[in-house]
Design a protein around this motif. Structure first.
Motif, PDB file in Angstrom:
ATOM      1  N   SER A  12     -71.601 -33.930  10.392  1.00  0.00           N
ATOM      2  CA  SER A  12     -70.456 -33.751  11.338  1.00  0.00           C
ATOM      3  C   SER A  12     -69.938 -32.016  10.922  1.00  0.00           C
ATOM      4  N   TYR A  13     -69.371 -31.307  11.726  1.00  0.00           N
ATOM      5  CA  TYR A  13     -68.253 -30.806  11.794  1.00  0.00           C
ATOM      6  C   TYR A  13     -67.474 -30.826  10.452  1.00  0.00           C
ATOM      7  N   VAL A  14     -66.836 -29.639  10.326  1.00  0.00           N
ATOM      8  CA  VAL A  14     -65.910 -30.186   9.109  1.00  0.00           C
ATOM      9  C   VAL A  14     -64.438 -29.991   9.703  1.00  0.00           C
ATOM     10  N   SER A  15     -63.420 -30.640   9.446  1.00  0.00           N
ATOM     11  CA  SER A  15     -61.663 -31.034  10.174  1.00  0.00           C
ATOM     12  C   SER A  15     -61.544 -29.500   9.642  1.00  0.00           C
ATOM     13  N   SER A  16     -60.076 -30.175  10.723  1.00  0.00           N
ATOM     14  CA  SER A  16     -59.030 -28.133  10.003  1.00  0.00           C
ATOM     15  C   SER A  16     -58.893 -28.515   9.042  1.00  0.00           C
ATOM     16  N   PRO A  17     -58.756 -27.200   8.392  1.00  0.00           N
ATOM     17  CA  PRO A  17     -57.528 -27.462   7.151  1.00  0.00           C
ATOM     18  C   PRO A  17     -56.196 -27.663   7.338  1.00  0.00           C
ATOM     19  N   THR A  18     -55.721 -27.440   8.949  1.00  0.00           N
ATOM     20  CA  THR A  18     -54.479 -27.505   9.149  1.00  0.00           C
ATOM     21  C   THR A  18     -53.710 -28.474   9.232  1.00  0.00           C
ATOM     22  N   GLY A  19     -54.978 -29.196   9.456  1.00  0.00           N
ATOM     23  CA  GLY A  19     -54.950 -30.754   9.615  1.00  0.00           C
ATOM     24  C   GLY A  19     -54.208 -30.844  10.698  1.00  0.00           C
ATOM     25  N   ARG A  20     -54.221 -32.406  11.748  1.00  0.00           N
ATOM     26  CA  ARG A  20     -54.448 -32.056  13.180  1.00  0.00           C
ATOM     27  C   ARG A  20     -52.470 -32.439  13.358  1.00  0.00           C
TER      28      ARG A  20
ATOM     29  N   GLY B 243     -49.721 -33.217   9.292  1.00  0.00           N
ATOM     30  CA  GLY B 243     -50.200 -33.955  10.253  1.00  0.00           C
ATOM     31  C   GLY B 243     -51.328 -34.611   9.529  1.00  0.00           C
ATOM     32  N   ALA B 244     -52.588 -35.295   9.677  1.00  0.00           N
ATOM     33  CA  ALA B 244     -53.705 -35.966   8.899  1.00  0.00           C
ATOM     34  C   ALA B 244     -54.456 -34.903   8.995  1.00  0.00           C
ATOM     35  N   ASN B 245     -55.127 -35.656   7.688  1.00  0.00           N
ATOM     36  CA  ASN B 245     -56.058 -34.604   6.888  1.00  0.00           C
ATOM     37  C   ASN B 245     -55.799 -33.010   6.452  1.00  0.00           C
ATOM     38  N   TRP B 246     -54.757 -33.164   6.560  1.00  0.00           N
ATOM     39  CA  TRP B 246     -53.956 -32.021   6.182  1.00  0.00           C
ATOM     40  C   TRP B 246     -54.030 -31.850   5.024  1.00  0.00           C
ATOM     41  N   TYR B 247     -54.438 -30.478   4.378  1.00  0.00           N
ATOM     42  CA  TYR B 247     -54.546 -30.468   2.914  1.00  0.00           C
ATOM     43  C   TYR B 247     -54.434 -27.946   2.714  1.00  0.00           C
ATOM     44  N   GLY B 248     -53.770 -28.456   1.681  1.00  0.00           N
ATOM     45  CA  GLY B 248     -53.184 -26.677   1.236  1.00  0.00           C
ATOM     46  C   GLY B 248     -52.305 -26.576   0.014  1.00  0.00           C
ATOM     47  N   ASN B 249     -51.361 -26.130   0.273  1.00  0.00           N
ATOM     48  CA  ASN B 249     -50.575 -25.392  -0.664  1.00  0.00           C
ATOM     49  C   ASN B 249     -48.766 -25.600  -0.393  1.00  0.00           C
ATOM     50  N   ILE B 250     -48.445 -26.309  -1.415  1.00  0.00           N
ATOM     51  CA  ILE B 250     -46.886 -26.289  -1.179  1.00  0.00           C
ATOM     52  C   ILE B 250     -46.287 -25.359  -2.579  1.00  0.00           C
ATOM     53  N   GLY B 251     -45.056 -24.624  -2.259  1.00  0.00           N
ATOM     54  CA  GLY B 251     -43.854 -23.511  -3.347  1.00  0.00           C
ATOM     55  C   GLY B 251     -43.081 -23.426  -3.275  1.00  0.00           C
TER      56      GLY B 251
ATOM     57  N   TYR C 273     -70.395 -31.887  -1.864  1.00  0.00           N
ATOM     58  CA  TYR C 273     -69.100 -32.558  -2.267  1.00  0.00           C
ATOM     59  C   TYR C 273     -68.091 -32.191  -0.575  1.00  0.00           C
ATOM     60  N   GLN C 274     -66.962 -32.886   0.159  1.00  0.00           N
ATOM     61  CA  GLN C 274     -66.961 -32.713   1.528  1.00  0.00           C
ATOM     62  C   GLN C 274     -65.594 -32.820   1.377  1.00  0.00           C
ATOM     63  N   SER C 275     -64.373 -31.362   1.762  1.00  0.00           N
ATOM     64  CA  SER C 275     -62.914 -31.543   1.772  1.00  0.00           C
ATOM     65  C   SER C 275     -62.360 -32.667   2.851  1.00  0.00           C
ATOM     66  N   THR C 276     -61.200 -33.255   2.650  1.00  0.00           N
ATOM     67  CA  THR C 276     -60.406 -33.765   2.935  1.00  0.00           C
ATOM     68  C   THR C 276     -59.293 -33.767   2.801  1.00  0.00           C
ATOM     69  N   GLY C 277     -58.265 -34.657   3.149  1.00  0.00           N
ATOM     70  CA  GLY C 277     -56.488 -34.120   3.324  1.00  0.00           C
ATOM     71  C   GLY C 277     -56.230 -35.195   3.206  1.00  0.00           C
ATOM     72  N   ILE C 278     -55.058 -35.146   3.769  1.00  0.00           N
ATOM     73  CA  ILE C 278     -54.032 -36.663   3.451  1.00  0.00           C
ATOM     74  C   ILE C 278     -53.889 -37.590   3.995  1.00  0.00           C
ATOM     75  N   GLY C 279     -53.846 -38.636   3.788  1.00  0.00           N
ATOM     76  CA  GLY C 279     -53.852 -40.245   4.135  1.00  0.00           C
ATOM     77  C   GLY C 279     -55.599 -40.558   4.108  1.00  0.00           C
ATOM     78  N   VAL C 280     -56.862 -39.523   4.236  1.00  0.00           N
ATOM     79  CA  VAL C 280     -57.931 -40.038   4.099  1.00  0.00           C
ATOM     80  C   VAL C 280     -58.553 -40.841   3.120  1.00  0.00           C
ATOM     81  N   GLN C 281     -58.614 -42.231   3.462  1.00  0.00           N
ATOM     82  CA  GLN C 281     -59.594 -42.594   2.540  1.00  0.00           C
ATOM     83  C   GLN C 281     -61.067 -43.105   3.336  1.00  0.00           C
ATOM     84  N   ALA C 282     -62.036 -43.262   3.050  1.00  0.00           N
ATOM     85  CA  ALA C 282     -62.886 -43.658   3.395  1.00  0.00           C
ATOM     86  C   ALA C 282     -63.409 -43.127   4.892  1.00  0.00           C
ATOM     87  N   GLY C 283     -62.850 -41.691   5.023  1.00  0.00           N
ATOM     88  CA  GLY C 283     -63.373 -41.551   6.230  1.00  0.00           C
ATOM     89  C   GLY C 283     -62.435 -42.301   7.090  1.00  0.00           C
ATOM     90  N   ALA C 284     -61.675 -43.053   7.144  1.00  0.00           N
ATOM     91  CA  ALA C 284     -60.150 -43.356   7.702  1.00  0.00           C
ATOM     92  C   ALA C 284     -58.984 -43.112   7.937  1.00  0.00           C
TER      93      ALA C 284
END
Length: 576
Positions: free
Chosen positions: A156-164, A277-285, A337-348
């Motif tokens: 499937s397509y890769v979710s946006s790294p900005t989060g939803r 948002g859901a599935n966000w990943y990135g940087n905090i500085g 491996y596929q990148s996932t973000g915050i709050g996502v475990q086992a696809g949920a």
């Protein structure tokens, strides 16, 4: 008399007729020449159009290569790419002869910069040429299929790294009576449309979840400021920044007094919460906008953790110099491996909250390394119950934090989220893994640290006799290579000082270079020139033995500056 007048009139008619014929002939010749010119222009335009089409056709051929071995071979193929082609007229008759060839240069890791040339000779025997330039790259054809499938699971397509989530909203909302704000005074509310929103007390929407039913997640912590060296620094010029569509709050607000940690003599701090948002990943500085000393650095990590190579343990929590903390999650099995973000475990997805993600602003002299952060982070961690950065050794060791020794080993792992349960194991390092495990090792791809170089020349005086000597050049952070004088004479000799800003977060910097010469010799009051802005002040008169050049408000972006000065054997030598 009548006959004479008639003959004159007949003569005039003949002359007018001849003049008309000459004018008509000139016009016909002009039209013929213009027609020929227009045909030539039309032919040139047609040839140019065909040449561009031939160039675009070659680019299309290169873009359509689906086998990677063919794509990687295009550089070699370009060396023997010259070919002869022909254009055709409307009735399919062969016309202009073209010569086409192309060149290739690397553009990044996978890209190729391609130039396609098409040349020909026009009707006037003049050489003509068009050049079409583009960058092409190879991608697995299966990726395009995966993007349009839009399904879940493998392929499937890769979710946006900005989060939803998106910044702002469709307008102000009404805060329902009885709603409880967070510690920063902001409200997380779910509307009638199912979308969660972050709003201030006036109902202004700051962040909106783009998928109904998905609660906003948050990452929070404190920014501690070392009071031994940075007592005057408040939060007016310190910001917490986050990548992509997210929002970070700060408490207390800008220009208000910082909170005390302990008695406020060791650390003061302000708190932050970053909403994503859901599935966000990135940087905090952390970013400073003031004129920072070159010794001012940012530390992350847990002082009780032994350093482990990031190639062995990606999410190692050992103390480190870093202005940012990177957040990633992963699904799949080695080596894919596929990148996932915050709050996502086992696809949920489940809304997540992480706390204790702290930064320390401190001062480290000399050429700092990760290990130097350990003592700074541990400065107050040894005095219970205060433990802002260190590991909670027992379940009750730190308030509001839990600890599971059977699942996590404090020396090697960070905290992981399982549903709504958070396991906190001290302050994370410069990489934080959202999922239960991360591949070892993940490329951290940290930002390139700034590098500032101060170079210049030192003119020696006198021009004959004993040569003055520079014993040392020292900068308060970084290293210097002093000049080496050889022989007598007023020659100029080069020196260099370098500062690498790992963990430095200022917009401008302040620093110094101290020059020490032989006993009784002088640093001169004149001849201080260069490109540093503002230029360090020269001594008002010749100074014996040692002098410090002070750099203030120097732009970080400038990177390199020059400072030229001279030294003398005697004070009088300074004026020569």
């Amino acid at each position: 008399m009548i006959g004479t007048r008639l003959r004159n009139q007949i003569g005039m008619v003949l002359i007018e007729a001849m003049v008309a014929l000459v004018v008509l002939a000139a016009g016909v010749l002009g039209i013929a020449k213009l027609s020929a010119y227009l045909m030539d222009i039309n032919g040139q335009a047609k040839a140019r159009t065909q040449a561009v089409q031939l160039a675009e056709t070659k680019l299309a051929e290169l873009r359509s290569l689906m086998v990677k071995e063919q794509f990687t071979a295009i550089t070699a193929l370009a060396q023997n790419s010259a070919e002869t082609l022909y254009g055709y007229s409307g009735n399919n008759v062969q016309s202009t002869q073209f010569r086409r060839w192309w060149t290739v240069a690397n553009s990044g890791t996978e890209g190729r910069a391609v130039e396609v040339f098409v040349s020909w000779t026009d009707r006037t025997n003049a050489a003509q040429q068009v050049v079409v330039r583009s960058v092409v790259s190879w991608d697995d054809p299966a990726s395009a299929v995966a993007v349009v499938k839009g399904t879940s699971g493998a392929g499937s397509y890769v979710s946006s790294p900005t989060g939803r989530a998106k910044l702002g909203g469709d307008g102000p909302i009404t805060i329902p009576p009885g709603s409880t704000p967070g510690s920063d005074g902001l409200y997380k509310l779910q509307g009638d449309d199912g979308h969660w929103r972050l709003a201030d007390a006036s109902g202004n929407v700051l962040l909106t979840a783009t998928t109904a039913g998905e609660e906003l997640s948050q990452i929070e912590g404190n920014v501690y400021i070392d009071q031994a060296n940075l007592r005057s620094l408040g939060n007016a010029t310190v910001y917490v920044v986050i990548s992509d569509a997210s929002f970070c709050s700060m408490t207390p607000a800008k220009n208000q007094a910082l909170a005390n940690f302990d008695s406020g003599t060791v650390y003061k701090y302000f708190s932050y919460i970053c909403y994503v948002g859901a599935n966000w990943y990135g940087n905090i500085g952390v970013v400073r906008t003031d004129n920072a000393n070159t010794n001012d650095r940012v530390c992350v990590g847990d002082p009780t953790v032994t350093a482990i190579s990031y190639s062995t343990k990606t999410d190692n929590r050992h103390p480190a110099l870093s202005t940012i903390r990177m957040y990633r999650g992963y699904s799949g099995t080695s080596p894919t491996y596929q990148s996932t973000g915050i709050g996502v475990q086992a696809g949920a997805y489940t809304g997540a909250r992480y706390n204790g993600h702290d930064f320390l602003l401190t001062r480290i002299s000399g050429q700092p390394a990760d290990a130097d952060c350990s003592a700074k982070l541990q400065l107050y961690d040894n005095a219970a119950p205060y433990q802002p950065f260190g590991t909670c050794a027992t379940g009750g060791g730190c308030p509001n934090e839990s600890y599971d020794a059977t699942v996590h080993t404090p020396a090697t792992e960070t905290a992981y989220l399982y549903g709504g349960n958070t396991v906190v194991l001290g302050n994370p390092g410069k990489f934080f893994c959202f999922t239960a495990s991360c591949p070892e090792s993940v490329s951290l791809e940290p930002p390139t640290p700034i590098t500032i170089n101060i170079t210049g020349t030192v003119a020696q005086r006198p021009t004959n006799g004993q040569t003055p000597t520079i014993l040392s050049m020292v900068t308060n952070s970084g290293t210097c290579t002093p000049p080496t004088f050889s022989g007598n004479g007023a020659t100029s000799n080069n020196y260099s000082c370098a500062f690498t800003g790992v963990g430095f977060t200022g917009g401008t910097w302040t620093g110094s270079i101290t020059v020490t010469v032989d006993s009784g010799q002088y640093i001169c009051s004149t001849d201080v020139t260069g490109t540093a802005s503002p230029l360090p002040a020269a001594p008002t008169s010749p100074v014996q033995n040692s002098y410090t050049f002070e750099f203030t408000n120097q732009s970080v972006n400038a990177g390199n500056s020059t400072l030229n000065f001279k030294i003398g054997k005697t004070a009088a030598d300074c004026s020569t």
